[in-house]
Scaffold this active site. Structure first.
Site, PDB file in Angstrom:
ATOM      1  N   TYR A 142     -15.280 -11.030   1.170  1.00  0.00           N
ATOM      2  CA  TYR A 142     -15.748  -9.513   0.253  1.00  0.00           C
ATOM      3  C   TYR A 142     -17.010 -10.197   0.028  1.00  0.00           C
ATOM      4  O   TYR A 142     -18.770  -9.348  -0.059  1.00  0.00           O
ATOM      5  CB  TYR A 142     -15.102  -8.516  -0.337  1.00  0.00           C
TER       6      TYR A 142
ATOM      7  N   ARG B 172       0.646  -1.128  -0.213  1.00  0.00           N
ATOM      8  CA  ARG B 172       0.330   0.163   0.036  1.00  0.00           C
ATOM      9  C   ARG B 172       0.824   0.944  -0.033  1.00  0.00           C
ATOM     10  O   ARG B 172       0.012   2.176   0.796  1.00  0.00           O
ATOM     11  CB  ARG B 172      -0.812   0.547   1.176  1.00  0.00           C
TER      12      ARG B 172
ATOM     13  N   ARG C 223      -3.576   6.973   1.187  1.00  0.00           N
ATOM     14  CA  ARG C 223      -3.360   8.078   1.964  1.00  0.00           C
ATOM     15  C   ARG C 223      -2.645   9.032   2.996  1.00  0.00           C
ATOM     16  O   ARG C 223      -2.973  10.374   2.898  1.00  0.00           O
ATOM     17  CB  ARG C 223      -5.096   8.038   2.112  1.00  0.00           C
TER      18      ARG C 223
ATOM     19  N   ASP D 115      -7.425  -2.796  -6.992  1.00  0.00           N
ATOM     20  CA  ASP D 115      -7.692  -2.707  -5.718  1.00  0.00           C
ATOM     21  C   ASP D 115      -8.221  -4.898  -6.189  1.00  0.00           C
ATOM     22  O   ASP D 115      -8.871  -4.573  -7.647  1.00  0.00           O
ATOM     23  CB  ASP D 115      -8.634  -2.382  -5.646  1.00  0.00           C
TER      24      ASP D 115
ATOM     25  N   ARG E 277      -6.156  11.672  -5.870  1.00  0.00           N
ATOM     26  CA  ARG E 277      -7.314  11.511  -5.361  1.00  0.00           C
ATOM     27  C   ARG E 277      -8.569  12.176  -5.467  1.00  0.00           C
ATOM     28  O   ARG E 277      -9.779  11.925  -5.515  1.00  0.00           O
ATOM     29  CB  ARG E 277      -7.229  10.556  -4.074  1.00  0.00           C
TER      30      ARG E 277
HETATM   31  O1  CP3 Z   1      -0.136   0.891  -3.480  1.00  0.00           O
HETATM   32  C1  CP3 Z   1      -0.801  -0.312  -3.391  1.00  0.00           C
HETATM   33  O2  CP3 Z   1       0.187  -1.041  -2.520  1.00  0.00           O
HETATM   34  C2  CP3 Z   1      -0.834  -1.387  -4.942  1.00  0.00           C
HETATM   35  C3  CP3 Z   1      -2.602  -0.061  -4.315  1.00  0.00           C
HETATM   36  C4  CP3 Z   1      -3.249  -1.541  -3.026  1.00  0.00           C
HETATM   37  C5  CP3 Z   1      -4.594  -0.928  -2.386  1.00  0.00           C
HETATM   38  N1  CP3 Z   1      -5.614  -1.590  -2.400  1.00  0.00           N
HETATM   39  C6  CP3 Z   1      -5.140   0.143  -2.839  1.00  0.00           C
HETATM   40  C7  CP3 Z   1      -5.930   0.541  -2.108  1.00  0.00           C
HETATM   41  C8  CP3 Z   1      -3.439  -2.298  -3.322  1.00  0.00           C
HETATM   42  C9  CP3 Z   1      -1.830  -3.629  -3.294  1.00  0.00           C
HETATM   43  C10 CP3 Z   1      -4.436  -2.746  -2.003  1.00  0.00           C
HETATM   44  C11 CP3 Z   1      -5.217  -4.399  -1.900  1.00  0.00           C
HETATM   45  C12 CP3 Z   1      -6.168  -4.534  -1.065  1.00  0.00           C
HETATM   46  N2  CP3 Z   1      -6.984  -4.227  -1.245  1.00  0.00           N
HETATM   47  C13 CP3 Z   1      -6.054  -5.752  -0.252  1.00  0.00           C
HETATM   48  C14 CP3 Z   1      -5.546  -6.609   0.322  1.00  0.00           C
HETATM   49  C15 CP3 Z   1      -4.255  -6.236   1.299  1.00  0.00           C
HETATM   50  C16 CP3 Z   1      -5.040  -6.235   2.629  1.00  0.00           C
HETATM   51  O3  CP3 Z   1      -4.859  -4.212   2.782  1.00  0.00           O
HETATM   52  O4  CP3 Z   1      -5.098  -7.011   3.665  1.00  0.00           O
HETATM   53  C17 CP3 Z   1      -7.414  -5.568   0.608  1.00  0.00           C
HETATM   54  C18 CP3 Z   1      -8.279  -6.466   1.125  1.00  0.00           C
HETATM   55  C19 CP3 Z   1      -8.042  -4.297  -0.418  1.00  0.00           C
HETATM   56  C20 CP3 Z   1      -9.476  -4.117   0.033  1.00  0.00           C
HETATM   57  C21 CP3 Z   1      -9.559  -2.998   0.193  1.00  0.00           C
HETATM   58  N3  CP3 Z   1      -9.332  -1.384  -0.227  1.00  0.00           N
HETATM   59  C22 CP3 Z   1     -10.352  -1.978   1.607  1.00  0.00           C
HETATM   60  C23 CP3 Z   1     -10.446  -3.555   2.802  1.00  0.00           C
HETATM   61  C24 CP3 Z   1     -10.403  -1.009   1.394  1.00  0.00           C
HETATM   62  C25 CP3 Z   1     -10.795   0.147   2.214  1.00  0.00           C
HETATM   63  C26 CP3 Z   1      -9.743   0.306   3.404  1.00  0.00           C
HETATM   64  C27 CP3 Z   1      -8.874   1.472   3.798  1.00  0.00           C
HETATM   65  O5  CP3 Z   1      -7.686   1.087   3.549  1.00  0.00           O
HETATM   66  O6  CP3 Z   1      -9.202   2.387   3.068  1.00  0.00           O
HETATM   67  C28 CP3 Z   1      -9.938  -0.594  -0.106  1.00  0.00           C
HETATM   68  C29 CP3 Z   1      -9.520   1.135  -0.457  1.00  0.00           C
HETATM   69  C30 CP3 Z   1      -7.951   1.121  -0.812  1.00  0.00           C
HETATM   70  N4  CP3 Z   1      -7.427   0.357  -1.757  1.00  0.00           N
HETATM   71  C31 CP3 Z   1      -7.426   2.317  -0.791  1.00  0.00           C
HETATM   72  C32 CP3 Z   1      -6.514   2.493  -1.323  1.00  0.00           C
HETATM   73  C33 CP3 Z   1      -5.318   3.062  -1.771  1.00  0.00           C
HETATM   74  C34 CP3 Z   1      -7.941   3.701   0.048  1.00  0.00           C
HETATM   75  C35 CP3 Z   1      -9.326   4.429  -0.218  1.00  0.00           C
HETATM   76  C36 CP3 Z   1      -9.121   5.823  -1.438  1.00  0.00           C
HETATM   77  O7  CP3 Z   1      -7.655   6.255  -1.068  1.00  0.00           O
HETATM   78  O8  CP3 Z   1      -9.750   6.067  -0.466  1.00  0.00           O
END
Ligand code: CP3
Length: 352
Positions: A158, A32, A36, A82, A45
């Site tokens: 999910y 990640r 943010r 994602d 964003r």
């Molecule tokens: O930089 C990176 O690693 C690449 C992008 C990436 C994102 N999500 C962007 C993201 C990657 C590799 C993921 C993987 C992901 N997404 C996982 C597996 C890894 C982990 O964290 O367990 C999971 C379970 C998800 C599902 C997901 N996406 C959730 C549960 C959420 C909400 C929680 C949160 O942190 O807000 C997201 C949103 C998300 N995915 C964001 C980002 C940058 C934040 C949303 C935003 O910018 O508004």
């Protein structure tokens, strides 16, 4: 696409995974790493509209992928997307609400699985593949490009829970009461995820990571059936098309079953979550395959001496073998960006 030996040699990340020699200071990237905690991410964003709009906008998705590379000089960039674009592309309704995380229209019964279809996937995911193409051209010569997907079990949680969950009752009970229909969902995810990852490689991804964030909530038999078997099936399908592509498995919370996961899935390297003792991993896993991990993301928020000590513990235990420095889970949005700089400096100074 085969990885050329000259490309492997130019990229410390690939050298560590599949090269003849390993670099003296371990390569580093952070799960990640685009997100943010970076003001430049928050700016893009805000322009993009919804989170999924950002994932499906190749120029902006490539830009946020590159931001942490410019700022910190990480050894690998991970495609910005994602894990939930796969259910979205299969036809399930997926939205991300500000501050609430993902919301999906829940699968309630076997008939809901039957409504999903792989036939829309290729078109829906085109923008993601375009992002990969842009990145493959834009990245510095010493930085590797990682593609990724969620593992079937984690994505299924999910899809059936309708979002994040605290207890996973719905998905676990479905798998227990009706394993045949649950297997249908897993099979659909194996097939669609493998196709998705194969295409990422065709467009320029040089390594793949499979995120199984919720692997750690199973009994042994369930772990073997819903975590190991689908990972193995996906790895086999990818290898049939791209024989030499490195694949990192990240079965978070795998605990005592990490050894079986490493031995049986065919992955190239294994990601360790924060709870895995680095000394144990050095003895048991690292002689067999490269490992990646596993600094506590909260140590990165704490910073200062706490961060230095925690970093040294990981480096000291794992830095003398094939090792990629990373966190034990994704970077937190409250991480001060300057703490990441301190971490990277310390890793660069280490000689293993
Ligand atoms: O930089 C990176 O690693 C690449 C992008 C990436 C994102 N999500 C962007 C993201 C990657 C590799 C993921 C993987 C992901 N997404 C996982 C597996 C890894 C982990 O964290 O367990 C999971 C379970 C998800 C599902 C997901 N996406 C959730 C549960 C959420 C909400 C929680 C949160 O942190 O807000 C997201 C949103 C998300 N995915 C964001 C980002 C940058 C934040 C949303 C935003 O910018 O508004």
């Amino acid at each position: 696409m085969a990885l050329k030996p000259t490309v492997i040699e130019a990229k410390p990340f690939l050298q560590t995974l599949v090269g003849k020699e390993r670099p003296t200071s371990p390569p580093v990237w952070l799960m990640r790493q685009a997100g943010r905690y970076l003001p430049e991410y928050r700016e893009v964003r805000a322009q993009a509209g919804s989170f999924l709009d950002l994932c499906y906008n190749p120029e902006l998705a490539a830009e946020v992928t590159l931001q942490p590379i410019r700022r910190y000089g990480f050894d690998a960039a991970i495609l910005f997307s994602d894990i939930l674009v796969v259910p979205d592309a299969l036809g399930q309704l997926v939205t991300f609400q500000e501050g609430e995380g993902p919301k999906l229209q829940r699968l309630e019964k076997p008939g809901d699985i039957a409504k999903l279809s792989q036939s829309w996937m290729e078109q829906r995911l085109q923008p993601v593949y375009e992002t990969v193409e842009i990145l493959a051209k834009a990245l510095p010569a010493d930085v590797a490009l990682i593609g990724f997907a969620g593992a079937p079990w984690t994505v299924a949680t999910y899809m059936i829970e309708g979002g994040s969950s605290r207890d996973f009752h719905r998905v676990k009970l479905w798998a227990m009461r009706d394993p045949d229909s649950f297997q249908d969902l897993i099979d659909l995810l194996v097939s669609s995820t493998a196709d998705y990852l194969i295409e990422q490689v065709a467009r320029g991804a040089e390594t793949l990571q499979l995120f199984d964030s919720w692997a750690g909530i199973h009994s042994e038999a369930e772990f073997r059936r819903w975590v190991i078997a689908p990972a193995k099936a996906i790895v086999e399908r990818i290898r049939a098309r791209h024989g030499d592509i490195p694949i990192i498995g990240f079965p978070r919370g795998g605990g005592l079953l990490l050894e079986a996961y490493a031995a049986e899935t065919g992955i190239t390297a294994i990601g360790l979550d924060t709870t895995v003792p680095p000394g144990w991993a050095a003895q048991v896993l690292q002689p067999k395959l490269p490992v990646q991990g596993n600094l506590d993301p909260l140590a990165l928020i704490a910073g200062g001496d706490v961060l230095d000590r925690a970093t040294d513990e990981v480096l000291g235990a794992l830095g003398h073998g094939r090792f990629i420095f990373n966190l034990g889970h994704g970077i937190d949005k409250f991480t001060p960006p300057e703490h990441v700089e301190r971490l990277v400096d310390r890793i660069r100074d280490f000689r293993g």
